[in-house]
Write a protein that holds these residues in place. Structure first.
Motif, PDB file in Angstrom:
ATOM      1  N   ASN A 111      53.883  27.277  58.742  1.00  0.00           N
ATOM      2  CA  ASN A 111      53.455  27.302  60.144  1.00  0.00           C
ATOM      3  C   ASN A 111      52.093  27.944  60.385  1.00  0.00           C
ATOM      4  N   GLY A 112      51.526  28.623  59.389  1.00  0.00           N
ATOM      5  CA  GLY A 112      50.238  29.296  59.610  1.00  0.00           C
ATOM      6  C   GLY A 112      49.669  29.828  58.313  1.00  0.00           C
ATOM      7  N   LEU A 113      49.140  31.059  58.346  1.00  0.00           N
ATOM      8  CA  LEU A 113      48.557  31.657  57.152  1.00  0.00           C
ATOM      9  C   LEU A 113      49.585  31.722  56.020  1.00  0.00           C
ATOM     10  N   CYS A 114      49.178  31.314  54.846  1.00  0.00           N
ATOM     11  CA  CYS A 114      50.066  31.317  53.683  1.00  0.00           C
ATOM     12  C   CYS A 114      49.248  31.760  52.481  1.00  0.00           C
ATOM     13  N   CYS A 115      49.539  32.940  51.980  1.00  0.00           N
ATOM     14  CA  CYS A 115      48.729  33.450  50.874  1.00  0.00           C
ATOM     15  C   CYS A 115      49.561  34.345  49.965  1.00  0.00           C
ATOM     16  N   GLY A 116      49.012  34.660  48.788  1.00  0.00           N
ATOM     17  CA  GLY A 116      49.717  35.517  47.848  1.00  0.00           C
ATOM     18  C   GLY A 116      51.102  34.973  47.548  1.00  0.00           C
ATOM     19  N   ALA A 117      52.097  35.840  47.653  1.00  0.00           N
ATOM     20  CA  ALA A 117      53.476  35.442  47.359  1.00  0.00           C
ATOM     21  C   ALA A 117      53.984  34.372  48.318  1.00  0.00           C
ATOM     22  N   GLY A 118      53.323  34.203  49.461  1.00  0.00           N
ATOM     23  CA  GLY A 118      53.700  33.117  50.359  1.00  0.00           C
ATOM     24  C   GLY A 118      53.528  31.753  49.716  1.00  0.00           C
ATOM     25  N   PHE A 137      45.349  30.602  50.763  1.00  0.00           N
ATOM     26  CA  PHE A 137      44.413  31.326  49.897  1.00  0.00           C
ATOM     27  C   PHE A 137      45.182  32.362  49.105  1.00  0.00           C
ATOM     28  N   ASP A 138      44.505  32.975  48.133  1.00  0.00           N
ATOM     29  CA  ASP A 138      45.146  34.026  47.344  1.00  0.00           C
ATOM     30  C   ASP A 138      44.218  35.232  47.282  1.00  0.00           C
ATOM     31  N   PRO A 139      44.625  36.371  47.844  1.00  0.00           N
ATOM     32  CA  PRO A 139      43.724  37.520  47.971  1.00  0.00           C
ATOM     33  C   PRO A 139      43.770  38.521  46.812  1.00  0.00           C
ATOM     34  N   HIS A 140      44.537  38.250  45.770  1.00  0.00           N
ATOM     35  CA  HIS A 140      44.792  39.278  44.769  1.00  0.00           C
ATOM     36  C   HIS A 140      43.528  39.915  44.199  1.00  0.00           C
ATOM     37  N   VAL A 141      42.582  39.080  43.734  1.00  0.00           N
ATOM     38  CA  VAL A 141      41.395  39.659  43.088  1.00  0.00           C
ATOM     39  C   VAL A 141      40.534  40.436  44.082  1.00  0.00           C
ATOM     40  N   VAL A 146      45.428  41.330  39.605  1.00  0.00           N
ATOM     41  CA  VAL A 146      45.405  40.042  38.916  1.00  0.00           C
ATOM     42  C   VAL A 146      46.228  39.040  39.715  1.00  0.00           C
ATOM     43  N   ALA A 147      45.683  37.853  39.900  1.00  0.00           N
ATOM     44  CA  ALA A 147      46.434  36.766  40.516  1.00  0.00           C
ATOM     45  C   ALA A 147      47.349  36.191  39.440  1.00  0.00           C
ATOM     46  N   GLY A 148      48.599  36.592  39.439  1.00  0.00           N
ATOM     47  CA  GLY A 148      49.505  36.278  38.342  1.00  0.00           C
ATOM     48  C   GLY A 148      50.397  35.087  38.585  1.00  0.00           C
ATOM     49  N   ARG A 149      51.678  35.371  38.781  1.00  0.00           N
ATOM     50  CA  ARG A 149      52.687  34.320  38.910  1.00  0.00           C
ATOM     51  C   ARG A 149      52.287  33.245  39.929  1.00  0.00           C
ATOM     52  N   ALA A 167      41.971  31.039  43.026  1.00  0.00           N
ATOM     53  CA  ALA A 167      42.281  32.345  42.438  1.00  0.00           C
ATOM     54  C   ALA A 167      41.070  33.259  42.401  1.00  0.00           C
ATOM     55  N   LEU A 168      39.908  32.721  42.042  1.00  0.00           N
ATOM     56  CA  LEU A 168      38.736  33.562  41.787  1.00  0.00           C
ATOM     57  C   LEU A 168      37.904  33.860  43.029  1.00  0.00           C
ATOM     58  N   THR A 169      38.031  33.053  44.073  1.00  0.00           N
ATOM     59  CA  THR A 169      37.312  33.362  45.320  1.00  0.00           C
ATOM     60  C   THR A 169      38.100  34.322  46.196  1.00  0.00           C
TER      61      THR A 169
END
Length: 267
Positions: A111-118, A137-141, A146-149, A167-169
């Motif tokens: 429904n909206g923002l979806c990042c990381g474990a989402g 998006f993925d905010p880990h780095v 580390v952007a893992g699983r 992953a890298l951005t």
């Protein structure tokens, strides 16, 4: 069953799990994870439930782990002693449905923002649709992790270079629903106000089919992805053979010949 951080309801043959910490952008706290696991278990055990829909309240679907619940040593808070259970030695699953062991299909409605474990619901869900407002998006780095699983899974869904770019951005680039659709990460973009309605329409379509055949098909496809093609074919045939011994396998052809809708009994 009452919950504090999620909503759970069953309508017909569909269970709907709604992430309900909108003020925290549905970030996953340890307590929320516990409640999600209870809901997954309930929906898997409930004979009324044939399909599971997962969505979120507010402007986010899920923004990953709640960083306020992660201590300075980086270890996720757990009610049991550290490394005292097998689960703690495995890759952390957080809010991920137990897709490897459950039988019922999961439809994720983003429904909206979806990042990381989402993103785990996107990469492990059986059918994934999204609101036009969804962003990925993925905010880990960007927060020193580390952007893992999450990214390992995403690299199985997207082309390698696209997954690496996500992953890298880090938090500095977001993927739109349209781009996610073009890449096959989601299967449909829906007007925001119709998202849950559309999710239930699709669930109703799935539920119009023989439920045991649906489960056997799902298991055959998912488990077949991890083995060579010939072994996958043989595995799929073993699931097909099991289902042919059910009452529903007799009902389907009979209803077709009699030109009526089948009456599935899930047995």
């Amino acid at each position: 069953m009452p919950f504090d951080t999620i909503e759970y309801r069953v309508d017909g043959h569909t269970a709907t799990i709604t992430l309900n910490r909108p003020d925290a952008l549905n970030a996953l706290s340890p307590f929320m994870i516990t409640e999600l696991r209870a809901a997954y278990d309930e929906s898997e055990r409930d004979e009324r439930v044939w399909t599971i829909v997962i969505t979120g309240n507010g402007r986010a679907f899920c923004t990953g782990a709640d960083v306020k619940a992660i201590p300075g040593d980086g270890k996720v808070i757990n009610e049991r002693p550290y490394l005292s259970t097998y689960e703690q030695w495995e890759a952390p699953q957080e809010g991920t449905p137990p897709f490897r062991t459950m039988t019922k299909p999961v439809l994720a409605a983003i429904n909206g923002l979806c990042c990381g474990a989402g993103l785990d619901w996107v990469t492990t869900g059986d059918i994934v649709i999204a609101s036009e407002r969804a962003q990925f998006f993925d905010p880990h780095v960007s927060i020193g992790l580390v952007a893992g699983r999450e990214m390992v899974r995403l690299a199985r869904v997207l082309p390698r270079t696209v997954a690496l770019r996500v992953a890298l951005t880090g938090k500095h680039e977001r993927m739109s629903a349209q781009r996610a659709y073009e890449l096959g990460m989601i299967t449909e973009i829906v007007a925001h106000d119709r998202l849950l309605e559309r999710a239930h329409e699709i669930a109703d379509i799935v539920n119009s089919n023989a439920p045991l055949a649906v489960r056997g098909t799902r298991l055959a496809i998912l488990k077949g992805l991890d083995v060579p093609l010939h072994e996958a074919e043989m595995l799929a045939e073993s699931f097909r053979e099991r289902v042919t011994r059910t009452e529903d396998a007799l009902e389907g052809p009979k209803a077709f010949v009699e030109k009526r809708l089948p009456k599935w009994q899930c047995r």
